[in-house]
Design an enzyme around this catalytic site. Structure first.
Site, short mmCIF file in Angstrom:
data_model
loop_
_atom_site.label_atom_id
_atom_site.label_comp_id
_atom_site.label_asym_id
_atom_site.label_seq_id
_atom_site.Cartn_x
_atom_site.Cartn_y
_atom_site.Cartn_z
N ASN A 175 9.48 -10.58 3.27
CA ASN A 175 8.82 -9.86 4.35
C ASN A 175 9.88 -9.12 5.16
OD1 ASN A 175 8.09 -9.84 7.45
ND2 ASN A 175 6.16 -9.82 6.35
N VAL A 205 4.52 -6.95 3.43
CA VAL A 205 4.40 -6.81 4.88
C VAL A 205 3.05 -7.38 5.28
CG1 VAL A 205 4.32 -5.18 6.81
CG2 VAL A 205 5.99 -4.87 4.98
N GLU A 206 2.99 -8.02 6.43
CA GLU A 206 1.85 -8.85 6.81
C GLU A 206 0.52 -8.12 6.86
OE1 GLU A 206 4.17 -7.84 10.63
OE2 GLU A 206 4.62 -8.35 8.56
N HIS A 207 0.52 -6.80 6.87
CA HIS A 207 -0.74 -6.07 6.97
C HIS A 207 -1.50 -5.99 5.66
CE1 HIS A 207 0.60 -5.22 10.93
NE2 HIS A 207 1.63 -4.53 10.53
N GLY A 208 -0.91 -6.47 4.56
CA GLY A 208 -1.69 -6.63 3.33
C GLY A 208 -1.15 -5.98 2.08
#
Length: 530
Positions: A301, A327-330
């Protein structure tokens, strides 16, 4: 399902409603209805006293016009906001209302908010989690940070309780009823089935819609175009029409702040992502040292800011395809974007719901994370989202990312504000002008990573700067490496607000980190490093 104008949709929101708002900065932002809501309040004084839930901040700078949450920057319109992050330059009026206590604010880790939505959908008692224990979000840890403005973040404890279950400490966030959801997609058919084919992320649209529907609320979706019923393949539908009450068509809705990029969505694959090479500077040296901790096939990440520049190092050294970026948004795979579409990936292999991705993060699925920091203290606690700038920021997904990741690489310069360094060959550091701002405190103002808890969980946490590397150990923050050309007594110890603790043997950082030519870095499947 009704097809409405933005102004008509804004009338579905009543005073006192709890409204969840989608969007990741400019991506999948329901801008047309947000603007209409602000205009309606300015004209009529309604809807007032709203509770707004924003798992991510929605808003961006484009000329002099307000965007995103800034449309709600009217005294009396919003009573309470629940979010993971703010951006004062992007939403100056709204943030000012928060700092002046005219809007109550609860700052909740992004992943906790998304996973909590799953519990709201199921109408369960709430979310039970260990994520956030030992941080500002933990009522047993939270303390008003230094300075009057810092206390706004302490209001998170109104939403969360610390409980003991089976002898283990946990945090509990009770479920909530949601009256309306504002989401965004690409195309809707006449039954309200929605695709996100043209969007780099989906922003949790499905979870928002379902949590609202099971609460008996209304779901309003903004799309760019309509199509006939039966023309959308069911595998393409991301939000089924059974969850949608109204659709607003906004052909002007943007994909992101950047020019339209089909490589963000898989519509085509670009032969090479437009990632600019880095000049030899402090950031490049820091990222090179961080890269030495990575191993082939790591799931990595990259945090907003310095972390997003790692692909430049990977491209220069030739190991881009040895890592799997997330990345945490998908978005998963490919190469993360470094510009105004943070969260989008060039040539992603998949784009999934952030709720599912945060499940994976919380469970320890990440191998490594490269993240920034504002403050670090003697225990190895890290502040990334507090009020150190005089304005609330929020941690975003930081707390969720660091909770279970095996290698947490906290990256940034030792001081900031005017720091200048040069890198004489064949590879050394010379501090030309020291930064004005100290970042290594006796005690951080706001805990987003609890150093002792990370050590107890068995995580490797490094704080990497342009002149040295610290490791978070059981005894606290410990100097383990120093750069060639750096004098510990002159260039490190005076800039810490606590007594410097050194490892028994402080290693010399490789000179290749600071040289102008490529390092020749190769990732190992066994031990990482060179």
């Amino acid at each position: 399902m009704d097809i409405l104008t933005a102004a008509q949709a804004a009338r579905l929101i009543a005073s006192g409603d709890t409204v969840i708002v989608g969007g990741v900065v400019s991506m999948v932002a329901p801008e047309a209805v947000m603007r209409a809501l602000g205009e309606r309040f300015a004209q009529e004084g309604e809807p007032a006293n709203l509770t707004i839930i924003c798992p991510n901040r929605t808003g961006w700078i484009a000329g002099d016009e307000p965007h995103g949450i800034e449309h709600f920057a009217h005294p009396g319109m919003v009573r309470h906001i629940i979010t993971s992050t703010f951006n004062a330059p992007v939403s100056p009026k709204f943030t000012r209302l928060v700092m002046e206590r005219r809007i109550e604010a609860s700052v909740v880790p992004m992943g906790v908010l998304f996973r909590w939505l799953r519990e709201c959908t199921a109408q369960s008692p709430g979310l039970l989690t260990k994520v956030g224990l030992g941080t500002y979000f933990d009522p047993a840890t939270a303390r008003p940070p230094a300075g009057d403005t810092g206390r706004v973040t302490a209001q998170a404890d109104r939403l969360v309780q610390r409980v003991t279950l089976g002898g283990s400490d946990c945090l509990f966030m009770p479920s909530m009823k949601i009256d309306a959801a504002l989401i965004r997609g690409s195309v809707a058919d006449m039954e309200g089935n929605i695709t996100l084919d043209d969007e780099p992320v989906n922003g949790g649209a499905l979870q928002m819609a379902m949590a609202t529907r099971t609460s008996g609320g209304k779901v309003i979706a903004v799309v760019k175009a309509l199509t006939e019923t039966g023309t959308l393949h069911p595998r393409r539908v991301q939000v089924p029409g059974i969850f949608v009450d109204a659709v607003v068509v906004d052909p002007a809705a943007i994909q992101s702040q950047q020019p339209h990029e089909p490589a963000f969505t898989g519509q085509l694959r670009t032969p090479s992502a437009p990632i600019a090479p880095l000049e030899m500077d402090c950031d490049k040296a820091i990222l090179r040292r961080a890269a030495m901790e990575l191993q082939r096939s790591d799931i990595v990440n990259l945090g907003y800011g310095m972390g997003t520049r790692l692909p430049s190092i990977a491209m220069e050294e030739g190991f881009t395809h040895d890592l799997r970026f997330s990345v945490e948004h998908g978005a998963i795979g490919g190469v993360p974007c470094t510009g105004g579409a943070f969260g989008a990936h060039y040539n992603p292999s998949a784009i999934i719901d952030p709720t599912d991705l945060f499940d994976f993060y919380h469970g320890g699925g990440l191998d490594a994370a490269i993240l920034g920091f504002a403050q670090v203290d003697a225990l190895g606690n890290v502040n990334v989202g507090g009020t150190y700038t005089g304005s609330m920021r929020g941690p975003g997904g930081f707390i969720d990312i660091v909770h279970g990741t095996r290698k947490v690489l906290i990256c940034g310069t030792l001081t900031s504000g005017g720091l200048k360094a040069r890198f004489p060959e064949p590879g050394a550091v010379e501090i030309v002008d020291e930064g004005r701002h100290r970042k290594f405190m006796q005690q951080v103002d706001h805990i987003d990573l609890c150093g002792p808890a990370a050590v107890q969980r068995g995580q490797r946490v490094l704080v990497i700067t342009e002149r040295c590397v610290f490791e978070v150990r059981r005894e606290g923050l410990t100097l383990v490496e120093v750069a060639p050309g750096i004098d510990i007594a002159k260039h490190i110890a005076p800039f810490l607000d606590f007594e410097l603790r050194c490892a028994e043997q402080v290693r010399l950082m490789p000179a290749a980190i600071f040289a102008s030519k490529p390092m020749g870095l190769r990732l190992s499947a066994a031990t990482g490093g060179q």
